[in-house]
Design an enzyme around this catalytic site. Structure first.
Site, PDB file in Angstrom:
ATOM      1  CG  LEU A 241       2.562  -1.432  -4.458  1.00 38.15           C
ATOM      2  CD1 LEU A 241       2.026  -2.687  -3.775  1.00 38.15           C
ATOM      3  CD2 LEU A 241       1.526  -0.906  -5.462  1.00 38.15           C
ATOM      4  CG  ASP A 242       3.294   6.748  -1.617  1.00 36.83           C
ATOM      5  OD1 ASP A 242       4.460   7.033  -1.306  1.00 36.83           O
ATOM      6  OD2 ASP A 242       2.293   7.338  -1.166  1.00 36.83           O
ATOM      7  CB  ALA A 243       2.239   5.482   2.110  1.00 38.12           C
TER       8      ALA A 243
END
Length: 587
Positions: A241-243
């Site tokens: 889960l990016d950023a």
């Protein structure tokens, strides 16, 4: 007692109630729960899996290679096919998991500005190539969940004011109090956009080509559940889960790490692990250490978290020749509960993040580290600090070059220092993530920086596969030497029960020039003393200081040499690593 299916419905409903406590929803929580279960195809009790609590779906064999889909290219072939060939040729015995950085159509930020989440970038390959990789390796995919491209169909519909995506984006007013907002960029937060409904100011945490989603709208949530289900169906089993820390926004707050954000992660964990039992979520939260740890929740949130403090602390240790900070940090780290793990890395497609070192290194030490890295060809990315000034956010450099010397300058110990860094990382509690350019000992790519005007390009070299093979087939070549020594470390690591990601770890006190920790297998049968000379001078330690049990036979797993208790002392050459075990499990 409630059935697994009834428990699942109740759990999802609870997540939604927490998330939307301050939001007026168009549908009831029950209807939204049903919609999410249908999207994941678990709306009937016979399809629902009952995940085991505190169960580890991983062991010491899990080693993740981090790469772009086109880090290695060859003419007349799609890069994903070339990557697959490379992995099978050089990594099959050492690597079992691969993180392919965003492989979707994109408009900027080397993939992290996604135009279409449901298709593979044609220049890389197609879903069949992804599926083929999934059949040989455990694949991690990014879910770029905070924002998408301003050139996506969704954002075009937002501008038109109709169609899917027209209500997906977060807007604010320049008059709003946004003074507390924390973000890692210096560009303007709000992007003025002309739409069919007049002027709107769209929230852009990262850049004006990366427009932030509004998760207060449940349609956004359901859309991402659908995206994750598609990836699961292809065979992807690990989701980065990016950023994600920036996901939920609320006026008058920092808009980072909000309780609703944590609840979104918990919801996705619940949905994913009831759909495929061995699927895993890793949160990418490049923030100070204590905040990062909070994404474990109570072993009910992220399965894994990036150990973001490790890269700056480990590089600092090896260029200063003192492990004081690394040792105190490691000793203060809580062990990951069963069912969770640390994702350890020293290098990635991004640079060495400095925010996670704040509070661990003082301003002078951070400044010295930045200066040393600049001396080795590194570039610096900046952010705005609380007073509006500029603060170093990230060091952009290839790790091989970062470790070519110390604060005193370049020296002859570069290769040994580089291997020592990985011998530390591979032995730590957690799952190691190894960047492809570290596996290959790639240098700074100044030409790419010049061509892209992006600091991060320095560590994103693209290899021509034929040239790479030529280099790897020449034993005296730097890249061949690095691959051989990395492969040896990984081969030994995989055979040790005491290197299970959740095996016990205890920090040793051996002075500032010798770093050490002790690992013990979950069944308590194997002990490994991991000891490293992190200085450029010979170090001698007394075996009595590490408390070897005299009745056991001890061996250095890396050299297969017996360690005799009668020897009293262990002599460590500069940057030497030893893994002393009471069981020689490498035979």
């Amino acid at each position: 007692m409630l059935s697994t299916f009834e428990q699942l419905k109740e759990q999802v409903s609870h997540h939604l109630q927490v998330m939307y406590a301050e939001v007026e929803l168009p549908d009831s929580i029950e209807e939204l729960t049903q919609q999410l279960l249908q999207t994941m195809n678990i709306e009937h009790s016979d399809k629902v899996l009952g995940p085991l609590r505190h169960h580890n779906n991983w062991d010491q064999n899990d080693i993740m290679l981090i790469t772009y889909g086109d880090s290695i290219e060859q003419s007349n072939e799609k890069p994903l096919q070339t990557l697959h060939h490379f992995l099978k040729e050089y990594c099959l015995d050492t690597i079992n998991s691969v993180h392919i950085l965003p492989f979707f159509p994109y408009s900027s930020d080397d993939g992290f500005s996604v135009i279409d989440y449901s298709s593979v970038n044609e220049s890389l390959g197609n879903w069949d190539n992804i599926s083929a990789l999934c059949s040989d390796f455990r694949l991690m995919s990014d879910v770029v969940i905070n924002h998408c491209s301003a050139r996506s169909a969704w954002f075009n519909n937002f501008i038109k004011g109709e169609g899917p995506g027209s209500d997906f984006f977060f807007t604010a007013s320049p008059q709003d109090d946004l003074s507390q907002v924390v973000r890692p960029r210096t560009s303007d937060l709000l992007r003025l956009t002309e739409t069919a409904d007049g002027e709107k100011y769209v929230w852009c945490t990262f850049s004006h080509d990366q427009v932030d989603f509004d998760f207060r709208n449940p349609k956004v949530l359901v859309t991402f559940a659908s995206i994750i289900k598609q990836y699961l169906d292809v065979g992807i089993r690990v989701f980065r889960l990016d950023a994600v820390a920036f996901l939920w926004k609320k006026q008058g707050t920092s808009c980072i790490n909000l309780e609703e954000t944590h609840e979104v992660v918990r919801l996705f964990r619940t949905l994913i692990e009831h759909t495929v039992e061995n699927a895993v979520i890793i949160t990418e939260t490049n923030i100070p250490n204590r905040q990062n740890l909070s994404y474990f929740g109570n072993a009910n949130e992220a399965h894994g978290i990036y150990n973001f403090s490790l890269p700056p602390l480990l590089v600092n240790t090896l260029v200063t020749g003192s492990c004081r900070h690394l040792k105190s940090w490691l000793g203060s780290m809580p062990p990951a509960q069963n069912g969770t793990f640390f994702f350890n890395f020293i290098a990635s497609h991004d640079g060495i993040g400095l925010r996670p070192a704040e509070g661990l290194l003082n301003d002078q030490e951070l400044s010295d580290l930045v200066n040393t890295m600049q001396n080795f060809g590194g570039r610096i990315s900046w952010r705005k600090d609380e007073s509006g000034g500029q603060k170093a956010y990230e060091i952009n450099i290839a790790l091989f070059d970062a470790l070519q010397g110390t604060t005193k300058g370049q020296d002859k110990w570069g290769l040994e220092r580089f291997i020592c860094a990985h011998a530390i990382m591979f032995a730590l509690e957690g799952i190691p993530g190894l960047y492809i350019h570290s596996l290959l000992g790639t240098n700074n790519d100044y030409e790419k920086v010049k061509n892209t005007s992006q600091n991060r390009s320095i560590n994103r070299h693209k290899w021509d596969y034929n040239k790479l093979k030529e280099a790897l087939d020449s034993p005296k070549n730097q890249h061949a030497k690095v691959l051989k020594r990395m492969s040896h470390l990984l081969t030994v690591r995989k055979k040790q029960a005491a290197f299970h990601p959740n095996a016990t770890q205890f920090t040793l006190q051996l002075g500032d020039q010798v770093f050490g920790f002790w690992r013990q297998s979950l069944d308590r049968r194997q002990s490994i003393f991991c000891i490293y000379n992190i200085s450029h001078q010979v170090q001698v330690i007394r075996l009595s200081d590490i408390n070897l049990i005299g009745t056991d036979n001890w061996v250095d797993l890396l050299t297969e040499q017996t360690v005799c208790y009668e020897d009293l002392e262990l002599v460590l050459s500069p940057y030497c690593a030893v893994w002393i075990s009471n069981i020689n499990a490498s035979h």
